[in-house]
Design a protein around this motif. Structure first.
Motif, PDB file in Angstrom:
ATOM      1  N   ASN A   1       0.804  -1.225   0.000  1.00  0.00           N
ATOM      2  CA  ASN A   1       0.000   0.000   0.000  1.00  0.00           C
ATOM      3  C   ASN A   1       0.838   1.277   0.000  1.00  0.00           C
ATOM      4  O   ASN A   1       0.287   2.367  -0.128  1.00  0.00           O
TER       5      ASN A   1
ATOM      6  N   ARG B   1      -4.548  -8.943   0.384  1.00  0.00           N
ATOM      7  CA  ARG B   1      -5.894  -8.531   0.778  1.00  0.00           C
ATOM      8  C   ARG B   1      -6.683  -8.178  -0.478  1.00  0.00           C
ATOM      9  O   ARG B   1      -6.240  -7.345  -1.285  1.00  0.00           O
TER      10      ARG B   1
ATOM     11  N   ASP C   1      -2.333  -5.723  -2.356  1.00  0.00           N
ATOM     12  CA  ASP C   1      -3.486  -5.271  -1.575  1.00  0.00           C
ATOM     13  C   ASP C   1      -4.364  -4.414  -2.472  1.00  0.00           C
ATOM     14  O   ASP C   1      -4.038  -3.263  -2.766  1.00  0.00           O
TER      15      ASP C   1
END
Length: 256
Positions: A65, A129, A95
């Protein structure tokens, strides 16, 4: 003895009482922990902590991120991985939950970390994620031969099996203790003992009965106790097995 296989002791959250945190961890039987870097700017800080504290290991990487401009230069990454007590590559991965738009740069960064893992023989610490399919696909296509761990695991059994088939371990955090984590608990119960790790991801995700507090390595004992009860084993069983697993994976984590 327990090992917290993933924490962020370099974060400013711990600056005021880091020595106390280490003392509480040791009192809880947590004798070793691995600090996973998330930004290149913190690599020297992480390395300094490993030099200061026995039983503290490190990984060098950049979290998915972090902005594209934070992707580490190849030479910088290899140099960081050559430092004493840096035993893994990461935190890295994909992610798609918190990042938006064209995320090809995330995949390029992940590929660079995988290449560094292969070049050094040091395993990956993988964050994923909302990117399960691409994470598995990249680990396969980039041939992540040094293996690693899917940290803070929240995926299903099919993902776990696919990762384990490539030589990866599965690490459970405080999330597994949460009441609503029924599917995750089913995965944890089914896990082969020799691929199981435990972690805090401190300062995040404190386990029950500490939920809502700032997490710290001592609390990994609660994760181990929960997994033991879930699997029909003792906390000591989990501690012995996960410590052995940690050292089987992170072969460079050897006291000198």
């Amino acid at each position: 003895m327990l090992v917290d296989s993933h924490c962020h002791l370099d974060f400013e959250d711990f600056d005021a009482d880091r020595a106390g945190i280490l003392a509480r961890a040791h009192a809880a039987g947590v004798q070793e922990m691995l600090i996973a870097a998330v930004v290149e700017a913190h690599w020297p800080r992480v390395q300094a902590l490993t030099a200061e504290y026995p039983g503290v290991w490190a990984a060098a990487g950049v979290h998915p991120n972090e902005p594209a401009a934070e992707t580490p230069e190849w030479e910088h990454l290899l140099a960081a991985l050559a430092v004493d007590k840096v035993v893994a590559v990461g935190e890295t991965g994909l992610d798609y939950f918190r990042s938006e738009g064209d995320l090809s740069w995330q995949r390029e960064r992940f590929a660079r970390h995988i290449a560094a893992s292969k070049a050094t023989g040091k395993p990956l610490i993988v964050h994923t994620r909302a990117a399960a399919a691409d994470t598995i696909a990249m680990l396969r296509s980039e041939e992540a031969a040094a293996g690693g761990v899917i940290h803070c695991f929240t995926e299903n059994w099919d993902f776990a099996k696919a990762a384990m088939d490539m030589g990866f371990y599965i690490s459970f955090s405080g999330i597994v203790t949460f009441k609503k984590s029924v599917e995750l608990q089913a995965v944890a119960k089914k896990m082969p003992a020799d691929r199981l790790l435990v972690e805090t991801d401190a300062p995040y995700l404190a386990p029950v009965p500490q939920r809502g507090k700032r997490n710290e390595p001592a609390f990994v004992a609660h994760v181990a106790a929960f997994l033991g009860a879930l699997r029909g084993e003792t906390q000591e069983d989990i501690a012995v097995q996960t410590t052995a697993n940690f050292h089987a994976l992170f072969k460079h984590a050897v006291a000198t």
